[in-house]
Design a protein around this motif. Structure first.
Motif, short mmCIF file in Angstrom:
data_model
loop_
_atom_site.label_atom_id
_atom_site.label_comp_id
_atom_site.label_asym_id
_atom_site.label_seq_id
_atom_site.Cartn_x
_atom_site.Cartn_y
_atom_site.Cartn_z
N ALA A 178 0.71 -1.15 -0.05
CA ALA A 178 0.11 0.01 -0.03
C ALA A 178 0.96 1.23 -0.11
CB ALA A 178 -0.93 0.13 1.23
N SER A 179 1.95 1.22 0.40
CA SER A 179 2.75 2.55 0.52
C SER A 179 3.63 2.56 -0.73
CB SER A 179 3.81 2.27 1.69
OG SER A 179 4.78 0.89 1.38
N GLN A 180 3.58 1.71 -1.61
CA GLN A 180 4.27 1.70 -3.21
C GLN A 180 3.32 1.92 -4.28
OE1 GLN A 180 6.66 -1.74 -3.08
NE2 GLN A 180 6.65 -2.02 -0.95
N VAL A 181 2.02 1.74 -4.19
CA VAL A 181 1.37 1.75 -5.17
C VAL A 181 0.23 2.73 -5.25
CG1 VAL A 181 1.73 -0.59 -5.78
CG2 VAL A 181 -0.35 -0.25 -4.51
N GLU A 182 -0.57 2.87 -6.21
CA GLU A 182 -1.54 4.00 -6.32
C GLU A 182 -3.07 3.39 -6.21
OE1 GLU A 182 -1.83 8.40 -8.04
OE2 GLU A 182 -2.02 6.81 -9.60
N SER A 183 -3.95 3.68 -5.72
CA SER A 183 -5.17 2.92 -5.45
C SER A 183 -5.84 3.50 -6.63
CB SER A 183 -6.09 3.25 -4.37
OG SER A 183 -7.28 2.54 -4.36
N THR A 184 -6.67 2.76 -7.56
CA THR A 184 -7.73 3.20 -8.64
C THR A 184 -9.16 3.04 -8.15
OG1 THR A 184 -7.69 0.82 -9.52
CG2 THR A 184 -5.95 2.41 -10.56
N CYS A 185 -9.26 3.18 -6.76
CA CYS A 185 -10.67 2.84 -6.11
C CYS A 185 -10.96 3.98 -5.46
CB CYS A 185 -10.75 1.57 -5.32
SG CYS A 185 -10.38 0.06 -6.09
N ARG A 186 -12.34 4.47 -5.14
CA ARG A 186 -12.53 5.70 -4.33
C ARG A 186 -13.75 5.26 -3.63
NH1 ARG A 186 -16.05 9.41 -8.65
NH2 ARG A 186 -17.23 7.75 -9.68
N SER A 187 -14.05 5.72 -2.66
CA SER A 187 -15.23 5.52 -1.75
C SER A 187 -16.36 6.60 -2.06
CB SER A 187 -14.69 5.89 -0.33
OG SER A 187 -13.81 4.92 0.16
N VAL A 188 -17.68 6.30 -2.22
CA VAL A 188 -18.85 6.89 -2.56
C VAL A 188 -19.97 6.79 -1.88
CG1 VAL A 188 -20.31 7.54 -4.40
CG2 VAL A 188 -17.91 6.80 -4.93
N ILE A 189 -20.64 7.70 -1.37
CA ILE A 189 -21.92 7.57 -0.67
C ILE A 189 -23.12 7.86 -1.48
CG2 ILE A 189 -23.35 8.26 1.43
CD1 ILE A 189 -20.97 6.76 2.12
#
Length: 277
Positions: free
Chosen positions: A46-57
Motif C-alpha cells: 500500500a505504501s508503494q502503489v496508487e489505488s484506482t478505487c474511490r469511496s462513494v456515498i
C-alpha cells in the motif's frame, strides 16, 4: 447467487436491512479515481502503489468504485491455478500473483457448486464455456442478462442476445452474468426502484470514455439503487450485475483482501506498467 451475507467485510458495512425511507438524491465522493486511499500504518504494498478505487456515498449507502482505464490497465479473467484447481477465493488467487502488477480483482459472475462459470467464459482468448441462452430461475436467468468482454483497450457490455447476433470474433476475455442493470441507458424492466432484496452486491459498467467501473457495495443494497448509481451518477449506458452476498474485492494498494463464501471466476485488472519496488 449464494445466500451468505458478508456483513463483516469491512467496518463500513451496515448489517441490517436498509430502511425504505425517502431517497437522498445526492452523491458524496471521497477522492478521485487516481487518488490513493489512506493506507494502514503497517502497509507494505500500500505504501508503494496508487489505488484506482474511490469511496462513494450514494443515497446513504457506502460504495467502492474501482475504475479500469484503457490507457493504464489490462483486463483478464482467471479461474484456476497452475495445478488446475479453481481458486475459489481472492486470497488463493492473490498468492499466485505479484501484487505490484495488480490494480484490483473482483469476483466475475455466477458459478456452479464446483466454482465453474454457468455462462459464457473466455480466459486468455480460449473459450471455456459457451454462451448460456437457457431459461430458468435466479438472477442469472432474469433476462436480459449480458456479457462483459474485450480485447486490448476495447471493453464492452452487451445483452446476451446482442452478443450472440453481433459478436463473431472471440475476445481475449469474457464473462456472462445477469441480470443487466442498465440496458442502452435504461434500467432493466424488471428491476424495482428500491426492492426489498438487500445484500452486498457488485457489478461492472462502461462509461462514455471506455472506462470500466467495477462497483461493490459496502453495505446491503437493492438492485434498483445499484442500477440507478450506474445510470444517474456514472452515466453508463450498459451495466451488468456480477453477483451478491459473495461479492469480494482485492485492492493491493490499500491491502484490502475480502474473504467469505467460495467464489467462481475472477476479473483481474492489471497495471500496464507495474509499480517499482
Amino acid at each position: 447467487m449464494r445466500s451468505l451475507t458478508l456483513c463483516a467485510l469491512i467496518a463500513l458495512t451496515a448489517c441490517g436491512p436498509q430502511p425504505e425511507g425517502e431517497p437522498v438524491a445526492r452523491v458524496r465522493v471521497s477522492g478521485t479515481p487516481s487518488a490513493a486511499l489512506t493506507p494502514s500504518p503497517s502497509a507494505t504494498i500500500a505504501s508503494q502503489v496508487e489505488s484506482t478505487c474511490r469511496s462513494v456515498i450514494f443515497e446513504n449507502t457506502p460504495i467502492t468504485d474501482c475504475i479500469a482505464i484503457p490507457e493504464r490497465h489490462r483486463i483478464a479473467t482467471a479461474l484456476a491455478g497452475a495445478d488446475g484447481a479453481n481458486f475459489r477465493s481472492l486470497a488463493a488467487f492473490a498468492e499466485s500473483r505479484d501484487p505490484r502488477t495488480i490494480a484490483f480483482a473482483v469476483n466475475a459472475g455466477m458459478f456452479d457448486d464446483e466454482g465453474d462459470p454457468i455462462g459464457y467464459f473466455v480466459e486468455g482468448g480460449e473459450r471455456r464455456k459457451e454462451l448460456n441462452t437457457a431459461g430458468g430461475e435466479g438472477n442469472f436467468h432474469m433476462k436480459p442478462n449480458g456479457v462483459f468482454f474485450g480485447t486490448g483497450d476495447s471493453w464492452e457490455i452487451r445483452t446476451a442476445d446482442d452478443f450472440l447476433k453481433n459478436v463473431s470474433d472471440r475476445p481475449a476475455f469474457g464473462t456472462q452474468s445477469g441480470p443487466m442493470l442498465v440496458v442502452n441507458g435504461r434500467l432493466h424492466p424488471e428491476i424495482r426502484d428500491d426492492g426489498p432484496s438487500r445484500t452486498i452486491r457488485n457489478a461492472v459498467g462502461i462509461d462514455d470514455k471506455g472506462r470500466a467501473h467495477f462497483v461493490i457495495s459496502s453495505a446491503p443494497i437493492s438492485f434498483g439503487k445499484l442500477a440507478r448509481f450506474y445510470r444517474d451518477e456514472l452515466k453508463v449506458r450498459n451495466a451488468l450485475y456480477l453477483d451478491g452476498s459473495v461479492s469480494q474485492l482485492w485492492n493491493p494498494a490499500t491491502e484490502r483482501l475480502d474473504g467469505g463464501a467460495p467464489i467462481g471466476p475472477i476479473l483481474v485488472v492489471e497495471r500496464k506498467v507495474p509499480d517499482a519496488e
